[in-house]
Design a protein around this motif. Structure first.
Motif, mmCIF file in Angstrom:
data_model
loop_
_atom_site.group_PDB
_atom_site.id
_atom_site.type_symbol
_atom_site.label_atom_id
_atom_site.label_comp_id
_atom_site.label_asym_id
_atom_site.label_seq_id
_atom_site.Cartn_x
_atom_site.Cartn_y
_atom_site.Cartn_z
ATOM 1 N N TYR A 246 0.825 -1.202 0.000
ATOM 2 C CA TYR A 246 0.000 0.000 0.000
ATOM 3 C C TYR A 246 0.863 1.258 0.000
ATOM 4 N N ASN A 247 1.987 1.233 0.737
ATOM 5 C CA ASN A 247 2.860 2.396 0.813
ATOM 6 C C ASN A 247 3.445 2.728 -0.561
ATOM 7 N N HIS A 248 3.859 1.664 -1.268
ATOM 8 C CA HIS A 248 4.371 1.882 -2.621
ATOM 9 C C HIS A 248 3.292 2.472 -3.520
ATOM 10 N N PHE A 249 2.068 2.015 -3.351
ATOM 11 C CA PHE A 249 0.965 2.517 -4.157
ATOM 12 C C PHE A 249 0.770 4.016 -3.924
ATOM 13 N N LYS A 250 0.796 4.423 -2.644
ATOM 14 C CA LYS A 250 0.606 5.846 -2.328
ATOM 15 C C LYS A 250 1.713 6.693 -2.939
ATOM 16 N N ILE A 251 2.939 6.216 -2.802
ATOM 17 C CA ILE A 251 4.072 6.973 -3.344
ATOM 18 C C ILE A 251 3.968 7.077 -4.866
ATOM 19 N N ALA A 252 3.650 5.943 -5.495
ATOM 20 C CA ALA A 252 3.530 5.931 -6.950
ATOM 21 C C ALA A 252 2.419 6.871 -7.404
ATOM 22 N N TYR A 253 1.274 6.808 -6.708
ATOM 23 C CA TYR A 253 0.139 7.646 -7.081
ATOM 24 C C TYR A 253 0.493 9.132 -6.940
ATOM 25 N N ARG A 254 1.150 9.506 -5.813
ATOM 26 C CA ARG A 254 1.520 10.907 -5.591
ATOM 27 C C ARG A 254 2.513 11.380 -6.650
ATOM 28 N N SER A 255 3.457 10.492 -6.997
ATOM 29 C CA SER A 255 4.457 10.856 -8.005
ATOM 30 C C SER A 255 3.787 11.086 -9.359
ATOM 31 N N LEU A 256 2.845 10.217 -9.723
ATOM 32 C CA LEU A 256 2.152 10.368 -10.989
ATOM 33 C C LEU A 256 1.293 11.631 -11.006
ATOM 34 N N TRP A 257 0.632 11.898 -9.879
ATOM 35 C CA TRP A 257 -0.255 13.060 -9.823
ATOM 36 C C TRP A 257 0.544 14.364 -9.842
ATOM 37 N N ARG A 258 1.728 14.340 -9.195
ATOM 38 C CA ARG A 258 2.551 15.547 -9.137
ATOM 39 C C ARG A 258 3.045 15.931 -10.537
ATOM 40 N N LYS A 259 3.326 14.923 -11.348
ATOM 41 C CA LYS A 259 3.800 15.170 -12.716
ATOM 42 C C LYS A 259 2.718 14.692 -13.701
ATOM 43 N N ARG A 260 1.583 15.340 -13.615
ATOM 44 C CA ARG A 260 0.429 14.836 -14.364
ATOM 45 C C ARG A 260 0.660 14.828 -15.879
ATOM 46 N N ALA A 261 1.279 15.880 -16.386
ATOM 47 C CA ALA A 261 1.473 15.971 -17.833
ATOM 48 C C ALA A 261 2.363 14.836 -18.335
ATOM 49 N N PHE A 262 3.493 14.633 -17.615
ATOM 50 C CA PHE A 262 4.402 13.568 -18.032
ATOM 51 C C PHE A 262 3.757 12.193 -17.827
ATOM 52 N N SER A 263 2.987 12.056 -16.756
ATOM 53 C CA SER A 263 2.298 10.790 -16.506
ATOM 54 C C SER A 263 1.321 10.488 -17.637
ATOM 55 N N PHE A 264 0.610 11.541 -18.082
ATOM 56 C CA PHE A 264 -0.332 11.348 -19.183
ATOM 57 C C PHE A 264 0.388 10.903 -20.448
ATOM 58 N N LEU A 265 1.531 11.557 -20.742
ATOM 59 C CA LEU A 265 2.291 11.182 -21.937
ATOM 60 C C LEU A 265 2.777 9.743 -21.854
ATOM 61 N N ASN A 266 3.258 9.361 -20.661
ATOM 62 C CA ASN A 266 3.731 7.991 -20.478
ATOM 63 C C ASN A 266 2.606 6.977 -20.668
ATOM 64 N N ILE A 267 1.494 7.228 -19.978
ATOM 65 C CA ILE A 267 0.366 6.286 -20.036
ATOM 66 C C ILE A 267 -0.223 6.252 -21.445
ATOM 67 N N ALA A 268 -0.384 7.426 -22.068
ATOM 68 C CA ALA A 268 -0.958 7.486 -23.418
ATOM 69 C C ALA A 268 -0.063 6.765 -24.426
ATOM 70 N N GLY A 269 1.255 7.005 -24.333
ATOM 71 C CA GLY A 269 2.185 6.355 -25.257
ATOM 72 C C GLY A 269 2.148 4.848 -25.122
ATOM 73 N N LEU A 270 2.192 4.375 -23.864
ATOM 74 C CA LEU A 270 2.131 2.926 -23.633
ATOM 75 C C LEU A 270 0.789 2.358 -24.071
ATOM 76 N N ALA A 271 -0.300 3.080 -23.763
ATOM 77 C CA ALA A 271 -1.641 2.582 -24.111
ATOM 78 C C ALA A 271 -1.813 2.445 -25.618
ATOM 79 N N VAL A 272 -1.367 3.439 -26.371
ATOM 80 C CA VAL A 272 -1.486 3.382 -27.832
ATOM 81 C C VAL A 272 -0.634 2.243 -28.381
ATOM 82 N N GLY A 273 0.593 2.093 -27.862
ATOM 83 C CA GLY A 273 1.465 1.007 -28.308
ATOM 84 C C GLY A 273 0.877 -0.362 -28.002
ATOM 85 N N ILE A 274 0.343 -0.522 -26.781
ATOM 86 C CA ILE A 274 -0.265 -1.801 -26.388
ATOM 87 C C ILE A 274 -1.519 -2.058 -27.213
#
Length: 814
Positions: A4-32
């Motif tokens: 759970y602790n890792h989840f919180k840290i990961a979530y906060r990191s993704l939310w803090r860098k929302r634009a980059f997180s979106f690019l990462n997720i979008a790029g991976l999602a389109v590729g997959i």
């Protein structure tokens, strides 16, 4: 591994860098999503007829004909002599079942009523066959009413549910009713109705008439000895072998079987026939032999698609690695503090891999949504149904799980190693920069790899599109625009009206020419024959294509006559025209040499050659022009061909239909445009072109997402540098150039790698066509220019924004 602790840290990191997180997720999602769509296409193509419980014991008999003198393969086909199935059942105990099947092709079906006005008429385009009842013991059918046992009797038929409901409203009403086939009005009593077959079958039988009826209609000619040498290309033979039968031993017995039954093996052997058993699972993808199903991709094309899917995943992973390592500077203090508080590198490594796993999981969910929404469009593009059930099958779920784990390890390992390896003191003192963490050369290499893949796909797309344009525009040696083919009723009482109908049609304003013919100059099938030339007592070592038509054929299709004269009008074979290729194959030096020579077929009659036609493509442009004989023969005419005035076409067609219907009131008007039919020859190439276009776009899109992320991060990292440059007098253009120069150089390097690879692979693809376009340097220039322009647009927005920023604010940036 994931708490759970890792989840919180990961979530906060993704939310803090929302634009980059979106690019990462979008790029991976389109590729997959792209790779999953390709996976579904490959699975669908490889699933044909595998639903039969005995699929591993079902085979099709195929034929390879070789030249007896040099062993070269002359032809391959799946046509089967009609006595073959019965003879196999008789001679081989290891064959449990064997069934001959004959494709009727498009036909008109009548459901009788109280009178002609009450009669129902249907034009059924496909799925009509004659077959032995053994077929239904080889393949699996679910019977809704009746069964196939009645097919042992004359004038019986079984239907699938859809056709039964089309004809009779409800399938349960069909049993015992009668349908009539062709203008001959052959009566067929319905003895069974079965559930519609899945779309993924290459034996798409919808109506099956009893084979004994077919034999009776043809006067037993199909079963005599001469039929072994001249199988019709509408026929096939399927067998079900015993579970204990050794397939290799059965195959070893086939040469003796051929020697015993095939007449050409007995006398002067100019060719040799080889029979083989082709597994049902290989029928769909083996391009050497035709099948009854829809056009299919080849093994080679599936391998190429699979490679593209891997490339797209790789491009998405490269995006992730580049963005993750570039952003690692912003997490330096966090990592330094964690290390000072006792976190080990292994713990940090696990945490960052968990973050990657979370991003991948979100990308997988988004990819699933994209694929669900895209399946209808993919089915339309492929021109065949791709069932949504494939998406939820266990194999697809396993594929997604495997892909998720692979991406997590492939894309997450390197950034995790970089992040977990920071020196804690340097990290806390903010001395970690994009240069001190290293990997700049690796990131550049990964960008180059991305654009190598993208440009390869762009080159492939441009070549395929150019080849398709070549097909459309390449002259085939005859007129194909504004030419229509109208199907004729084949019953003898109707044939006497052919000439009268043709004359009436010729008088319609807007009809330029008319001809009665067996088919157009280029057809989806072919009729061929062995022959004797002039006084040579031996058959020629090659076959000739045959076309039958009246004397209006040359004018209707605007064929060129290079020597001799037109044949005289006749209802029977009387005089022959041959093409230029025939003259060359016979070893003659000029077209005039063949005039007044003779050709004879199996009937022994010598027919004089009175003219030579300019070569035209009697088959599609994958193949070379074949030797051809054109002559008259009234009994073979199946179409009336009309060349229309394009300007008057809209008013001419209704008049044509009116005249046709007045002559044949009970026969449905069935009209086909020749250019549309020829376009269907290249259905698979058209699908390939569209797939390349889609996946090339996705590769560029994913690459540009990564470029946008990198340039955004660079703009933040260089904020103070840009401010200083502007204070010192730098122009906006020079700042934009500073940002875009490196990426332009990387794209140029990628082009130097992609160009030779693209040339090699696409040259191999073009080699599969006898007639093909030249690649030319323009394709490669267009590829690199397109990549550079798209990259500049992607980089330019952020670069201009950085260049226009207030230098005072930039200099205050920490």
């Amino acid at each position: 591994m994931f708490n759970y602790n890792h989840f919180k840290i990961a979530y906060r990191s993704l939310w803090r860098k929302r634009a980059f997180s979106f690019l990462n997720i979008a790029g991976l999602a389109v590729g997959i999503a792209a790779s999953l769509l390709i996976f579904l296409v490959i699975r669908n193509e490889m699933s044909y007829d595998r639903y039969h419980k005995n699929v591993n014991r079902i085979y099709r008999v195929v034929t390879t004909v070789t030249n007896a003198s040099n062993g070269e393969v002359e032809s391959t086909h799946a046509a089967a002599p009609m006595p073959l199935s019965g003879t196999l059942r008789q001679d081989f105990p290891g064959i449990e079942q064997a069934a001959g099947i004959w494709d009727i092709g498009p036909a008109q079906v009548y459901v009788p009523g109280k009178d002609l006005a009450d009669e129902k008429r249907f034009n059924v385009k496909n799925g009509l066959f004659f077959s032995e009842p053994h077929l239904f013991k080889i393949f699996d059918y679910t019977w809704l009413a009746g069964n196939a046992e009645g097919l042992k009797d004359l004038n019986t038929v079984v239907l699938d549910k859809s056709l039964a409901e089309t004809f009779f409203g409800n399938y349960s009403n069909a049993i015992g009713k009668t349908v009539q086939l062709w203008s001959y009005r052959v009566p067929l009593k319905v003895v069974g109705v079965y559930k519609d077959l899945p779309a993924n079958t290459d034996v798409p039988v919808r109506l099956v008439g009893s084979f004994v009826t077919f034999v009776k209609l043809n006067g037993n000619n199909l079963l005599d000895k001469s039929s072994w040498s001249h199988p019709n290309f509408n026929s096939s033979c399927f067998v079900l072998i015993s579970a204990k039968q050794d397939m290799n031993k059965l195959q070893q017995q086939m040469p003796g079987f051929v020697n015993h039954y095939y007449p050409e093996e007995h006398g002067l052997k100019t060719k040799q026939t080889h029979l083989a058993f082709q597994p049902l699972k290989e029928v769909h993808l083996d391009k050497r032999f035709t099948h009854y199903g829809k056009a299919s991709l080849t093994y080679r094309e599936l391998y190429s698609l699979g490679l593209i899917g891997i490339f797209l995943l790789l491009v998405a992973c490269i995006n992730f690695i580049n963005l993750a390592t570039a952003q690692s500077v912003s997490r330096a203090k966090e990592i330094g503090v964690r290390k000072v508080l006792g976190s080990t590198r292994t713990q940090l490594l696990r945490q960052f891999l968990n973050e990657t796993a979370l991003i991948t999981a979100m990308a997988l969910v988004l990819a699933g949504v994209i694929v669900s929404l895209s399946l209808p469009a993919l089915s339309t593009l492929m021109q065949k149904e791709i069932s949504p059930q494939l998406l939820y099958s266990p194999v697809t779920i396993l594929y997604l799980l495997f892909t998720g784990v692979l991406i997590t390890l492939l894309a997450g390992s390197y950034p995790a190693m970089v992040l977990s390896g920071f020196n804690p003191v340097a990290a806390i003192k903010s001395k970690i920069t994009t240069r001190t963490i290293g990997g700049i050369s690796l990131r550049r290499g990964l960008v180059v790899m991305q654009f190598v893949i993208a440009q390869l796909l762009v080159i492939g797309t441009l070549v395929v599109v150019k080849q398709m344009a070549y097909f459309r525009n390449q002259p085939m040696g005859f007129a194909k625009e504004a030419v229509i083919l109208i199907s004729l009723p084949s019953e003898d009482s109707y044939k006497q009206h052919y000439e009268n109908m043709k004359q009436q049609l010729s008088q319609i304003p807007g009809v330029s020419a008319a001809s009665l013919c067996m088919d157009a100059p280029s057809a989806g099938w072919e009729s061929s024959s062995t022959f004797f030339f002039d006084n040579n007592p031996e058959k020629q070592p090659f076959v000739t294509m045959q076309q039958f038509a009246d004397t209006g054929y040359i004018r209707t299709f605007q064929l060129g006559l290079v020597a001799g004269r037109m044949p005289y009008a006749s209802d029977t074979i009387r005089e022959l025209l041959v093409n230029e290729t025939m003259v060359k194959k016979l070893g003659l030096k000029s077209v005039n040499e063949i005039l007044d020579k003779t050709i004879s077929f199996d009937d022994g009659i010598k027919y004089p050659i009175v003219g030579v036609l300019k070569d035209f493509n009697s088959r599609n442009l994958r193949y070379a022009v074949q030797p051809l004989v054109l002559t008259t023969y009234f009994r073979t005419y199946s179409f009336v061909a009309l060349r229309l005035d394009p300007v008057k076409m809209q008013t001419t067609l209704p008049q044509v239909q009116k005249v046709f219907t007045s002559v044949f009131p009970t026969y449905l008007f069935d009209c086909t445009f020749l250019d549309e039919r020829i376009g269907e020859y290249y259905e698979i190439e058209g699908i390939t072109a569209k797939l390349f276009e889609v996946f090339a776009f996705l590769a560029i899109f994913i690459s540009c997402l990564g470029l946008y992320g990198l340039i955004s991060f660079m703009a933040v990292q260089k904020t103070k540098e840009v401010g200083i440059r502007k204070v010192l007098g730098a122009s906006i253009q020079s700042i934009v150039y500073m940002f875009s120069r490196e990426f332009t150089i990387l794209i140029g390097i990628a082009f130097l790698v992609a160009a030779p690879l693209g040339y090699y692979f696409m040259q191999e693809w073009l080699a599969g066509f006898y007639y093909h376009t030249n690649m030319g340097w323009g394709i490669f220039v267009m590829s690199v220019v397109l990549s550079v322009i798209i990259a500049w647009i992607t980089v330019g927005y952020k670069a201009v924004s950085a260049a226009l920023a207030n230098p005072v604010k930039s200099l205050k940036t920490e």
